[in-house]
Design a protein around this motif. Structure first.
Motif, short mmCIF file in Angstrom:
data_model
loop_
_atom_site.label_atom_id
_atom_site.label_comp_id
_atom_site.label_asym_id
_atom_site.label_seq_id
_atom_site.Cartn_x
_atom_site.Cartn_y
_atom_site.Cartn_z
N UNK A 103 0.85 -1.19 0.00
CA UNK A 103 0.00 0.00 0.00
C UNK A 103 0.89 1.23 0.00
N UNK A 104 0.83 2.07 -1.02
CA UNK A 104 1.71 3.25 -1.07
C UNK A 104 1.32 4.29 -0.03
N UNK A 105 2.31 5.01 0.45
CA UNK A 105 2.06 6.12 1.37
C UNK A 105 2.10 5.76 2.83
N UNK A 106 2.29 4.47 3.15
CA UNK A 106 2.34 4.05 4.55
C UNK A 106 3.69 4.42 5.14
N UNK A 107 3.66 4.95 6.37
CA UNK A 107 4.88 5.37 7.06
C UNK A 107 4.94 4.67 8.41
N UNK A 108 5.44 3.43 8.45
CA UNK A 108 5.44 2.68 9.72
C UNK A 108 6.40 3.30 10.73
N UNK A 109 5.94 3.41 11.97
CA UNK A 109 6.78 3.87 13.08
C UNK A 109 6.01 3.63 14.37
N UNK A 110 6.70 3.11 15.38
CA UNK A 110 6.02 2.86 16.65
C UNK A 110 4.83 1.96 16.45
N UNK A 111 3.66 2.41 16.90
CA UNK A 111 2.44 1.63 16.76
C UNK A 111 1.71 1.92 15.45
N UNK A 112 2.29 2.77 14.61
CA UNK A 112 1.65 3.12 13.34
C UNK A 112 2.15 2.29 12.19
N UNK A 113 1.40 2.33 11.10
CA UNK A 113 1.74 1.59 9.89
C UNK A 113 0.45 1.20 9.19
N UNK A 114 0.48 0.10 8.47
CA UNK A 114 -0.73 -0.42 7.84
C UNK A 114 -1.49 -1.22 8.90
N UNK A 115 -2.68 -0.77 9.25
CA UNK A 115 -3.40 -1.34 10.39
C UNK A 115 -4.62 -2.13 9.90
N UNK A 116 -5.82 -1.66 10.19
CA UNK A 116 -7.00 -2.44 9.88
C UNK A 116 -7.37 -2.45 8.41
N UNK A 117 -8.02 -3.55 7.98
CA UNK A 117 -8.53 -3.66 6.63
C UNK A 117 -9.96 -4.18 6.71
N UNK A 118 -10.75 -3.88 5.67
CA UNK A 118 -12.14 -4.33 5.60
C UNK A 118 -12.55 -4.41 4.14
N UNK A 119 -13.46 -5.31 3.83
CA UNK A 119 -13.99 -5.43 2.48
C UNK A 119 -15.24 -4.58 2.33
N UNK A 120 -15.39 -3.98 1.16
CA UNK A 120 -16.61 -3.25 0.84
C UNK A 120 -17.82 -4.16 0.99
N UNK A 136 2.92 9.87 6.49
CA UNK A 136 3.93 10.77 7.05
C UNK A 136 3.31 11.92 7.83
N UNK A 137 2.02 12.21 7.60
CA UNK A 137 1.41 13.38 8.23
C UNK A 137 0.19 13.08 9.08
N UNK A 138 -0.45 11.93 8.89
CA UNK A 138 -1.70 11.65 9.59
C UNK A 138 -2.03 10.18 9.52
N UNK A 139 -3.14 9.79 10.15
CA UNK A 139 -3.76 8.50 9.87
C UNK A 139 -4.89 8.74 8.89
N UNK A 140 -5.09 7.79 7.98
CA UNK A 140 -6.12 7.98 6.97
C UNK A 140 -6.73 6.64 6.56
N UNK A 141 -7.86 6.72 5.90
CA UNK A 141 -8.53 5.54 5.37
C UNK A 141 -8.58 5.66 3.86
N UNK A 142 -8.18 4.60 3.17
CA UNK A 142 -8.20 4.57 1.71
C UNK A 142 -8.94 3.33 1.25
N UNK A 143 -9.27 3.30 -0.03
CA UNK A 143 -9.83 2.09 -0.63
C UNK A 143 -9.11 1.81 -1.94
N UNK A 144 -8.97 0.52 -2.25
CA UNK A 144 -8.22 0.09 -3.42
C UNK A 144 -8.96 -1.07 -4.07
N UNK A 145 -8.90 -1.14 -5.38
CA UNK A 145 -9.48 -2.27 -6.10
C UNK A 145 -8.53 -3.46 -6.01
#
Length: 379
Positions: A103-120, A136-145
């Motif tokens: 997943x592009x844009x993930x910035x793992x550090x400490x307890x952060x990184x790629x976390x939860x996932x869910x199906x549409x 690098x700047x926040x936590x966010x939610x994205x969707x990908x095909x």
């Protein structure tokens, strides 16, 4: 509520299960307009006081920092790696692994990184995977095909940002996402170590959020034009609904109490002014509370009339039998110390659960086969 749910043991700081600072009423249906009309369970729906857990099999081994799990139609599983920022498909029968991609844009550090996932909810037609991650700047939610026809490693489409601006930190990034029975997207967030954010309804930190699949505030939310569904949380990493569509959430405490909460839209769950049960009538008390060395809860699932709660620092799986939105009996602990830190638990059928360990996250003691996905039979 049962006072016995409070397990009186020596308290410790509850981080994401480690020893350093960090993440260590009644609920309503997911449709707030139905909050007074949902029937409670009948007596025969109350689970027995004593339950059981059997490990049916080990589905997969050798996973690196697994965090989220999403079952695919047909029985395979998707697993996210916090630190590698990848999503991997695990064959539900053989355990064979195929990487979908990074997943592009993930910035793992400490307890952060790629976390939860869910199906549409419309995955069969749109093939969309939702993911919560630290950038690098926040936590966010994205969707990908998810394009199964592409070569391994190239099966994730470009991410479309659903929501950005969730506060990030080395600790307390929340990260659990799930679609509710109403088809809306729910997200548990943390206060990123800034405790004041939890009581600030203008902030996305320290909240449970309710969104449309496109990322807008969901219709019927308690605060007009806001995605905030409940507030006063420290770090929510578990979301699950019972058979009456009531939402429950797990929450990391700091030095005293971890919590299992029944979520009522618009309610204040107290942090940082309250940790665990409180004499302040303005705060919603938890269904159950545990000392932080006994729980440090992450994922939860509902099965067989009970909430099942995975413990990180506690290294055990808790069963909380429910009658409505209260504990029907004392909580029970299973698998204590047998598989180390437990991160995610997901329903796998009427009496089955998927369970994900978390020993390679920098705070565990990984064994040769870690990390793993287990299939459990529960009652």
């Amino acid at each position: 509520m049962l006072a016995a749910a409070a397990l009186l043991l020596t308290a410790g700081c509850s981080s994401d299960g480690g020893g350093s600072p960090g993440d260590g009423g009644s609920a309503s249906p997911s449709d707030p307009s139905a909050r007074s009309s949902s029937p409670g369970p009948t007596a025969r729906e109350t689970p027995p006081a004593k339950g059981s857990v059997k490990v049916v099999r080990t589905v997969a081994t050798g996973l690196s920092t697994p965090w989220g799990l999403a079952p695919l139609p047909g029985g395979d599983l998707l697993v996210s790696s916090r630190d590698e920022a990848t999503i991997t498909r695990v064959d539900g029968e053989t355990g064979e692994r195929t990487e979908l991609g990074e997943v592009p844009g993930v910035s793992p550090a400490g307890e952060g990184g790629l976390l939860g996932i869910a199906l549409s909810p419309r995955y069969a037609s749109d093939h969309m995977i939702y993911a919560y991650f630290t950038s690098a700047s926040d936590n966010r939610i994205v969707r990908m095909i998810h394009d199964e026809d592409k070569p391994a490693g190239e099966r994730l489409g470009a991410p479309d940002t659903v929501l950005r601006g969730i506060p990030k930190g080395v600790i307390h990034n929340g990260g659990r996402i799930a679609f509710g029975p109403d088809g809306m997207l729910y997200a548990g967030t943390g206060e990123s170590g800034d405790t004041g954010l939890s009581q600030d309804r203008e902030s996305l930190g320290g909240k449970i959020l309710r969104l449309t699949p496109e990322g807008e505030p969901a219709p019927g939310n308690p605060f007009a034009g806001s995605p905030v569904y409940s507030y006063g949380h420290r770090n929510v990493q578990g979301l699950a609904w019972d058979g009456e569509q009531r939402l429950f959430a797990s929450e990391f405490g700091q030095n005293t109490w971890d919590e299992l909460n029944a979520i009522t839209p618009g309610d204040n769950y107290g942090w940082p002014r309250a940790e665990g049960r409180s004499d302040d009538g303005g705060f919603h008390d938890p269904v159950g509370q545990w000392t932080t060395d006994e729980a440090s809860p992450s994922g939860i699932a509902h099965a067989g009339g009970s909430v099942w709660m995975a413990g990180l620092r506690g290294e055990r799986l808790w069963r909380v039998p429910l009658k409505g939105t209260e504990a029907a009996a004392d909580p029970q602990a299973f698998l204590e110390g047998e598989y180390g830190r437990l991160r995610t638990v997901v329903p796998a059928g009427d009496d089955r659960l998927w369970l994900v360990t978390s020993n390679t996250d920098g705070r565990g003691d990984p064994q040769d086969d870690d990390d793993r996905v287990l299939e459990l039979r529960v009652s």
